[in-house]
Design an enzyme around this catalytic site. Structure first.
Site, PDB file in Angstrom:
ATOM      1  N   THR A  26     -32.427 -38.148   8.995  1.00 40.23           N
ATOM      2  CA  THR A  26     -32.919 -37.602   7.863  1.00 40.23           C
ATOM      3  C   THR A  26     -35.055 -38.459   7.242  1.00 40.23           C
ATOM      4  O   THR A  26     -35.674 -37.101   6.852  1.00 40.23           O
ATOM      5  CB  THR A  26     -32.570 -38.765   6.540  1.00 40.23           C
ATOM      6  OG1 THR A  26     -30.828 -38.211   6.732  1.00 40.23           O
ATOM      7  CG2 THR A  26     -32.721 -37.726   5.563  1.00 40.23           C
ATOM      8  N   LYS A  89     -26.168 -38.478 -10.283  1.00 38.02           N
ATOM      9  CA  LYS A  89     -25.680 -40.235 -10.017  1.00 38.02           C
ATOM     10  C   LYS A  89     -26.856 -40.822 -11.272  1.00 38.02           C
ATOM     11  O   LYS A  89     -27.252 -40.324 -11.163  1.00 38.02           O
ATOM     12  CB  LYS A  89     -26.034 -41.051  -9.105  1.00 38.02           C
ATOM     13  CG  LYS A  89     -26.107 -42.017  -8.950  1.00 38.02           C
ATOM     14  CD  LYS A  89     -26.767 -42.746  -7.026  1.00 38.02           C
ATOM     15  CE  LYS A  89     -27.228 -44.453  -7.158  1.00 38.02           C
ATOM     16  NZ  LYS A  89     -27.421 -44.992  -6.023  1.00 38.02           N
TER      17      LYS A  89
HETATM   18  C1  LIG Z   1     -24.403 -47.649   6.715  1.00 38.32           C
HETATM   19  C2  LIG Z   1     -25.704 -47.142   6.492  1.00 38.32           C
HETATM   20  C3  LIG Z   1     -25.457 -46.629   5.104  1.00 38.32           C
HETATM   21  C4  LIG Z   1     -26.243 -45.804   4.937  1.00 38.32           C
HETATM   22  N1  LIG Z   1     -26.108 -45.511   2.923  1.00 38.32           N
HETATM   23  C5  LIG Z   1     -27.389 -45.302   2.545  1.00 38.32           C
HETATM   24  C6  LIG Z   1     -27.368 -44.251   1.125  1.00 38.32           C
HETATM   25  O1  LIG Z   1     -26.753 -44.505   0.632  1.00 38.32           O
HETATM   26  N2  LIG Z   1     -28.699 -44.110   1.071  1.00 38.32           N
HETATM   27  C7  LIG Z   1     -29.633 -43.864   1.244  1.00 38.32           C
HETATM   28  O2  LIG Z   1     -30.875 -43.620   0.678  1.00 38.32           O
HETATM   29  N3  LIG Z   1     -29.959 -44.961   2.588  1.00 38.32           N
HETATM   30  C8  LIG Z   1     -28.975 -44.501   3.320  1.00 38.32           C
HETATM   31  N4  LIG Z   1     -28.535 -45.453   4.716  1.00 38.32           N
HETATM   32  C9  LIG Z   1     -29.834 -44.671   5.470  1.00 38.32           C
HETATM   33  C10 LIG Z   1     -30.102 -43.923   6.449  1.00 38.32           C
HETATM   34  O3  LIG Z   1     -29.261 -43.503   6.764  1.00 38.32           O
HETATM   35  C11 LIG Z   1     -31.088 -42.980   7.238  1.00 38.32           C
HETATM   36  O4  LIG Z   1     -32.618 -44.108   6.344  1.00 38.32           O
HETATM   37  C12 LIG Z   1     -31.721 -42.327   7.195  1.00 38.32           C
HETATM   38  O5  LIG Z   1     -30.420 -41.565   7.861  1.00 38.32           O
HETATM   39  C13 LIG Z   1     -32.763 -41.732   8.165  1.00 38.32           C
HETATM   40  O6  LIG Z   1     -32.007 -42.219   9.380  1.00 38.32           O
HETATM   41  P1  LIG Z   1     -33.441 -41.532  10.575  1.00 38.32           P
HETATM   42  O7  LIG Z   1     -34.083 -40.334  10.408  1.00 38.32           O
HETATM   43  O8  LIG Z   1     -34.369 -42.753  10.271  1.00 38.32           O
HETATM   44  O9  LIG Z   1     -32.406 -42.375  11.830  1.00 38.32           O
HETATM   45  P2  LIG Z   1     -31.270 -41.883  12.575  1.00 38.32           P
HETATM   46  O10 LIG Z   1     -30.145 -40.556  11.253  1.00 38.32           O
HETATM   47  O11 LIG Z   1     -30.900 -42.826  13.037  1.00 38.32           O
HETATM   48  O12 LIG Z   1     -32.114 -39.853  13.415  1.00 38.32           O
HETATM   49  C14 LIG Z   1     -32.920 -40.191  14.709  1.00 38.32           C
HETATM   50  C15 LIG Z   1     -32.833 -39.334  15.396  1.00 38.32           C
HETATM   51  O13 LIG Z   1     -34.191 -39.524  16.227  1.00 38.32           O
HETATM   52  C16 LIG Z   1     -33.365 -38.814  17.469  1.00 38.32           C
HETATM   53  N5  LIG Z   1     -33.353 -39.357  18.887  1.00 38.32           N
HETATM   54  C17 LIG Z   1     -32.908 -40.787  19.035  1.00 38.32           C
HETATM   55  N6  LIG Z   1     -33.330 -41.357  20.479  1.00 38.32           N
HETATM   56  C18 LIG Z   1     -34.606 -40.050  20.662  1.00 38.32           C
HETATM   57  C19 LIG Z   1     -34.947 -39.720  21.865  1.00 38.32           C
HETATM   58  N7  LIG Z   1     -34.918 -40.403  22.751  1.00 38.32           N
HETATM   59  N8  LIG Z   1     -35.194 -38.457  22.424  1.00 38.32           N
HETATM   60  C20 LIG Z   1     -35.038 -37.559  21.202  1.00 38.32           C
HETATM   61  N9  LIG Z   1     -34.454 -37.822  20.569  1.00 38.32           N
HETATM   62  C21 LIG Z   1     -34.275 -39.151  19.623  1.00 38.32           C
HETATM   63  C22 LIG Z   1     -31.640 -38.673  17.228  1.00 38.32           C
HETATM   64  O14 LIG Z   1     -31.605 -37.555  17.748  1.00 38.32           O
HETATM   65  C23 LIG Z   1     -31.981 -38.323  15.820  1.00 38.32           C
HETATM   66  O15 LIG Z   1     -32.770 -37.003  15.414  1.00 38.32           O
HETATM   67  C24 LIG Z   1     -27.594 -45.718   5.120  1.00 38.32           C
HETATM   68  C25 LIG Z   1     -27.747 -46.501   6.423  1.00 38.32           C
HETATM   69  C26 LIG Z   1     -26.603 -47.050   7.176  1.00 38.32           C
HETATM   70  C27 LIG Z   1     -26.822 -47.376   8.280  1.00 38.32           C
END
Ligand SMILES: Cc1cc2nc3c(=O)[nH]c(=O)nc-3n(C[C@H](O)[C@H](O)[C@H](O)COP(=O)(O)OP(=O)(O)OC[C@H]3O[C@@H](n4cnc5c(N)ncnc54)[C@H](O)[C@@H]3O)c2cc1C
Length: 512
Positions: A26, A89
């Protein structure tokens, strides 16, 4: 080596011309969409993601500024709701947090109306001091609608529904897919690669990303959206992590989707459990459930079994276990790298703040958009602003735990007596002493949000604000009757939340 630099770029150009975003969750796609939208054709943007590593795949509840984010991108909200299986919501219902059997609300939107410049909650304090027992649903339209599973959009006409506020519940995987389509349409290049590391220049700045196939990629600015591990911000640049698990000891979660049974409530339900708390998020096509827990008090297997037993339903998929350490990076922007999303820190999802903090980090990055000299004062100012925002959200979430009366399990016994941040202790004391709440600079949650949690958890001021006595209280009582009548009438006329998701209900689409 892949070099995003334009061939005609002058040698002394200090502008940022190439941005590399690591991560396609996200956060990564929000960053790609926002930067592509804001920077037009001035900058080449590449996003690198690895299907093998995947995303966390959770993050389904939001807060009202998500609508501003969609508006800023120029995304049609009705289309977004359809494509991401979203529901509406109006706030969060908290069950069993103060003690088993107790319930309170954190609704979005207004509460009553200010009188003589004073927020309504000061009159609420006086009403309580006079022995009245008002309830939040009488003066909060969002709460009253939520309690009856109804929904309306903010109305363009004068009246109580004019200022209604709402957010979305959505499917996180569909959101990433939607934003990917949006960003690619604006010219963002997606590379399916695994990043194995990054090389650094002599001054410590990131020089190139290194991929597992041996290729390299150079950019001017790197955005780390790689998830919890913080591939660039931590593994390469060693920004350091401020660990908040002393205040927020939950460190695991298990997520389980189930089928929809009964009406979809227009709110997130958060129920305290002996070793943590459970979420329930209704979407159009399924319900998202999860248990956030503390691994020193319950095992993964027991948490899974506990969640299954309270759901009483066959899950639609295998359980998804997640581990985290609550806290934040000591620096969110270090040299030529800015961390967003889980790479920047993690506050448990009790108030659905993480996705908003990604958007907020992006707005702040645009406000501080650098050139290739990466002015230190600019970077320091960005860090101060984001640190302040994270720290205030932390305080808000800690309040939900520390004010409990529960002592029925080791987790709750700990929370009742744990040390809390000074900034939170001061705020609680000010409220107890005077009923006053002041919103700080760069603070996400307003005084009203703080009021709902303080009041919901039974924290009472010793006395009400003396200025309340300057207003004739008989008149105030008359106004209270009028306000609650308006709320009740608006709720009676509102359609069910479910009716918004029935086929062929165009009148249910948001006008604004
Ligand atoms: C239990 C839980 C419940 C949650 N509920 C909510 C909620 O209700 N509301 C809310 O606002 N937030 C919530 N969150 C937080 C939310 O999920 C995250 O803020 C959001 O999904 C963003 O995630 P991200 O993109 O930072 O990480 P990720 O979704 O982990 O994405 C990481 C990306 O990096 C890539 N990547 C990693 N390492 C490498 C590499 N070496 N080479 C290439 N690519 C790589 C992966 O492939 C992936 O595409 C929740 C989190 C958790 C843990």
């Amino acid at each position: 080596m892949t070099d995003l630099r334009a061939a005609h770029e002058p040698a002394n150009d200090r502008r940022i011309r190439r941005i590399a975003i690591v991560g396609g969750g996200t956060a990564g796609w929000m960053a790609a969409s926002t930067l592509a939208r804001a920077l037009g054709g001035q900058v080449s943007i590449a996003l690198i993601e690895s299907a093998e590593i995947g995303t966390v795949g959770v993050g389904e509840a939001t807060i009202p500024p998500i609508l501003d984010f969609l508006r800023m991108l120029g995304i049609d909200r009705n289309n977004f709701v359809e494509q991401t299986q979203a529901t509406y919501k109006l706030g969060i219902g908290f069950r069993d947090w103060l003690r088993p059997g107790h319930q309170y609300w954190h609704p979005f939107g207004l509460f009553g109306t200010p009188i003589n410049r004073l927020p309504f909650y000061h009159y609420w304090h006086k009403a309580k001091a006079q022995g009245l027992a008002p309830t939040v649903n009488l003066f909060s339209l969002e709460t009253a609608l939520a309690e009856s599973n109804r929904f309306i959009f903010p109305q363009n006409t004068l009246g109580i529904a004019q200022d209604l506020r709402y957010a979305l519940h959505f499917d996180a995987v569909l959101v990433a897919r939607y934003l990917r389509g949006f960003a690619e349409h604006l010219g963002v290049t997606r590379l399916e690669r695994k990043v194995t590391g990054a090389t650094q220049r002599d001054d410590g700045f990131i020089d190139e990303l290194v991929f597992d196939n041996g290729e390299r990629l150079r950019a001017d600015l790197y955005i780390d959206c790689s998830g919890f591990r913080g591939l660039l911000i931590e593994e390469t640049l060693k920004a350091g992590y401020e660990d908040w698990s002393g205040y927020l000891p939950c460190d695991r979660a298990v997520a389980l989707p189930t089928e929809i049974q009964g009406p979809r409530p227009p709110y997130t339900l958060s129920t305290a459990r002996p070793a943590g708390w459970q979420w329930r998020i209704p979407l159009q096509h399924r319900v998202g459930n999860g248990y956030v827990y503390c691994s020193s008090h319950i095992s993964d297997e027991a948490a899974h079994a506990d969640l299954l037993s309270v759901l009483g339903q066959q899950p639609l998929a295998d359980p998804r276990f997640l581990r985290f350490v609550t806290g934040r990076r000591k620096l969110f922007w270090n040299k030529n790298c800015v961390a967003l999303g889980l790479a920047s820190g993690f506050l448990e999802p009790l108030e659905s703040t993480s996705i908003h903090l990604v958007a907020s980090g992006l707005y702040c990055l645009l406000d501080h958009f650098p050139d290739r000299s990466f002015d230190e004062a600019n970077v320091a100012h960005y860090n101060r602003q984001i640190i302040e925002e994270f720290d205030r959200v932390r305080d808000f979430i800690v309040l939900h735990y520390c004010a409990t009366e529960r002592s029925d399990s080791p987790l709750w016994q700990y929370c009742r007596t744990m040390a809390i941040p000074d900034s939170l202790a001061e705020r609680i004391e000010l409220y107890r002493g005077t009923g006053r709440i002041f919103q700080r600079q760069h603070e996400l949650f307003t005084d009203l949000s703080w009021f709902f949690i303080l009041d919901g958890l039974g924290i009472e001021p010793r006395d009400y604000n003396p200025l309340v006595d300057t207003v004739d209280f008989a008149q105030v009582k008359g106004l209270l009757g009028q306000l609650s009548g308006n709320v009740a009438a608006a709720v009676a006329a509102a359609p069910s939340h479910d009716s918004f998701f029935m086929a062929g209900a165009p009148q249910r689409r948001a006008a604004r």
